[in-house]
Scaffold this motif. Structure first.
Motif, short mmCIF file in Angstrom:
data_model
loop_
_atom_site.label_atom_id
_atom_site.label_comp_id
_atom_site.label_asym_id
_atom_site.label_seq_id
_atom_site.Cartn_x
_atom_site.Cartn_y
_atom_site.Cartn_z
N TRP A 141 0.83 -1.20 0.00
CA TRP A 141 0.00 0.00 0.00
C TRP A 141 0.87 1.25 0.00
CZ3 TRP A 141 -4.08 2.64 -0.98
CH2 TRP A 141 -4.38 3.81 -0.29
N LEU A 142 1.87 1.28 0.89
CA LEU A 142 2.70 2.48 1.00
C LEU A 142 3.52 2.73 -0.26
CD1 LEU A 142 3.96 2.21 4.70
CD2 LEU A 142 2.20 3.74 3.76
N ARG A 168 7.18 0.33 -9.60
CA ARG A 168 7.18 1.77 -9.33
C ARG A 168 8.52 2.39 -9.67
NH1 ARG A 168 2.65 4.68 -7.99
NH2 ARG A 168 4.07 6.07 -6.89
N THR A 191 3.06 1.42 -3.42
CA THR A 191 2.44 1.43 -4.75
C THR A 191 1.02 1.99 -4.77
OG1 THR A 191 1.34 -0.71 -4.59
CG2 THR A 191 3.66 -0.75 -5.20
N ARG A 192 0.43 2.17 -3.58
CA ARG A 192 -0.96 2.62 -3.48
C ARG A 192 -1.93 1.62 -4.09
NH1 ARG A 192 -1.33 5.94 0.60
NH2 ARG A 192 0.67 6.93 0.73
N ARG A 193 -1.48 0.40 -4.33
CA ARG A 193 -2.42 -0.64 -4.78
C ARG A 193 -3.19 -1.14 -3.57
NH1 ARG A 193 -1.47 -3.82 -9.53
NH2 ARG A 193 0.26 -3.03 -10.75
N ARG A 194 -4.45 -1.48 -3.76
CA ARG A 194 -5.21 -2.00 -2.63
C ARG A 194 -4.84 -3.46 -2.38
NH1 ARG A 194 -10.92 -0.66 -4.01
NH2 ARG A 194 -10.52 1.30 -5.04
#
Ligand code: ASP
Length: 418
Positions: free
Chosen positions: A248-249, A406, A251-254
């Motif tokens: 999450w931190l 990323r 890549t902001r993927r859920r």
């Protein structure tokens, strides 16, 4: 997306049905072994060509081997840090739960475990590091392929594809050929995945049937219950907290979405207990379902399948300290740090095959002077724990590919995934 979830549902049903049949009708379940073996062979047959074609395609896609530098460093730092974090979670839990205190109800099991490969009775850290360096190169490429030694194949593929990127138009045909082989292999895997529910049902039914027919399966679970709970809890915390948070931190993927996309790979890992055999499925899921850029998948996942094993490292640390507790040996802080470091090394050295971690655990036990024969007390449940830790190993690789994606995306003039 709906199609994606359907496959996951079928795989779940296959696993549950396999466990049910194995426990209730072990003799019938054992007959399904051949189906499982066929599925396993179909997967394993793809591993060597896929690793070579995909790593080479990755480098060709980067256009210049030097562009591997930053993503490569990030990948290795990610592997090391997450493995160490997993070990720390394991040590904290095993010290807290103390599954081995009070000994075992029936501690008469110890039997020698064969030490093979890089592990010997004399394994000290110097020898281990030396062997690790040697594991990177082979003197016989064909032998490395025949024995599925992935590390030297990855090194060769990086160097060979790096050379291709230097030769420009003269080798366009070779480059195109490799890229197309890779494309075809990924499509091939999608076909094999259609058989997955059936293959996985057979694998799981036969293995649980075997355990059940050997008798006392549930009793063994009961005896080693607290040890198993400690390992499973550790694996759960590492997957659901540490790795999910990193995902999450960075890549902001859920995390839940990503997990759903990767679920066929995780369930295959559970069923085969081998991250190498699961590799084709992991790559297919990462590219087609989780939509991770191919450049990241193509080298992070094959390399990760061989050296990044968070689940194995966690389990090795827990198991070693569990053995110390059973023996009533109090480990000093220094010894615990030694367990943490050697468990990390032992996991890097473990091959992605069933129960490899059990063998490389000799390194950890030797380092703190615990008797190697006591690995015997873990044998009866290792095949089961192996499945969970393999799934965590594959989850760690998958998250790693998203993290490295990323970095690649942030590189100047990074190309779009083909
Ligand atoms: N079976 C594991 C894997 O393939 C290795 C191990 O922990 O034994 O990832």
């Amino acid at each position: 997306m709906q199609q994606n979830n359907r496959l996951t549902t079928w795989l779940f049903i296959a696993i549950l049905a396999g466990i049910g049949l194995g426990l209730l009708q072990p003799q019938v379940a054992l007959r399904f072994e051949i189906g499982g073996e066929v599925f396993l062979r179909l997967l394993k047959m793809l591993v060597v060509p896929l690793v070579m074609a995909s790593v080479m395609t990755g480098i060709i896609g980067l256009g210049d081997v030097r562009r591997l530098g930053r993503p490569g460093i990030v990948a290795v730092v990610y592997y090391l840090c997450t493995t160490l974090m997993a070990v720390i979670v394991g040590i904290v839990l095993v010290e807290w739960i103390e599954p081995g205190s009070g000994g075992l109800p029936n501690p008469s099991v110890p039997e020698a475990v064969p030490a093979k490969g890089m592990v010997g009775e004399e394994a000290d850290i110097g020898t281990i590091l030396r062997n690790m360096v040697l594991m990177l190169v082979t003197d016989n490429l064909i032998a490395a392929m025949a024995e599925t030694q992935l590390l030297p194949l990855i090194v060769f593929s990086i160097l060979f594809a790096g050379t291709l990127t230097l030769l420009g138009e003269r080798v366009r045909l070779v480059r195109d050929f490799i890229v197309q082989v890779n494309e075809a292999l990924l499509t091939f895997i999608m076909g094999v995945m259609k058989l997955a529910p059936l293959g996985i049902f057979c694998l799981v039914a036969a293995r649980f049937g075997e355990a059940q027919s050997q008798g006392a399966f549930l009793q063994t679970l009961h005896q080693t219950g607290r040890y198993m709970i400690t390992v499973l809890l550790g694996l759960g915390v590492h997957s659901a907290l540490t790795l999910a948070l990193i995902l999450w931190l960075a890549t902001r993927r859920r995390p839940w979405r990503f997990l759903t996309a990767m679920s066929p790979a995780l369930l295959t890992a559970f069923s085969t207990a081998s991250s190498s055999a699961t590799l084709p499925v992991t790559m297919e899921c990462a590219v087609d379902r989780a939509r991770v850029r191919r450049e990241a998948v193509e080298f992070v996942i094959p390399l990760g399948a061989t050296i990044n094993m968070d689940g194995t490292a966690l389990y090795e640390a827990v198991a070693a300290i569990f053995i110390a507790q059973v023996l009533g040996v109090e480990l000093s802080l220094m010894q615990e740090i030694t367990v943490a470091l050697t468990a990390t090394l032992a996991a890097i050295g473990a091959a992605g095959i069933p129960e490899a971690g059990l063998v490389t655990m000799v390194i950890v036990l030797n380092a703190v002077g615990l008797p190697v024969e006591y690995i015997g007390i873990l044998l009866s449940v290792d095949w089961l724990l192996d499945r969970f830790r393999t799934a965590v190993n594959v989850w760690g690789d998958s998250v790693g590919s998203a993290v490295v994606e990323r970095v690649i995306a942030a590189q100047p003039d990074s190309r779009k995934a083909s």
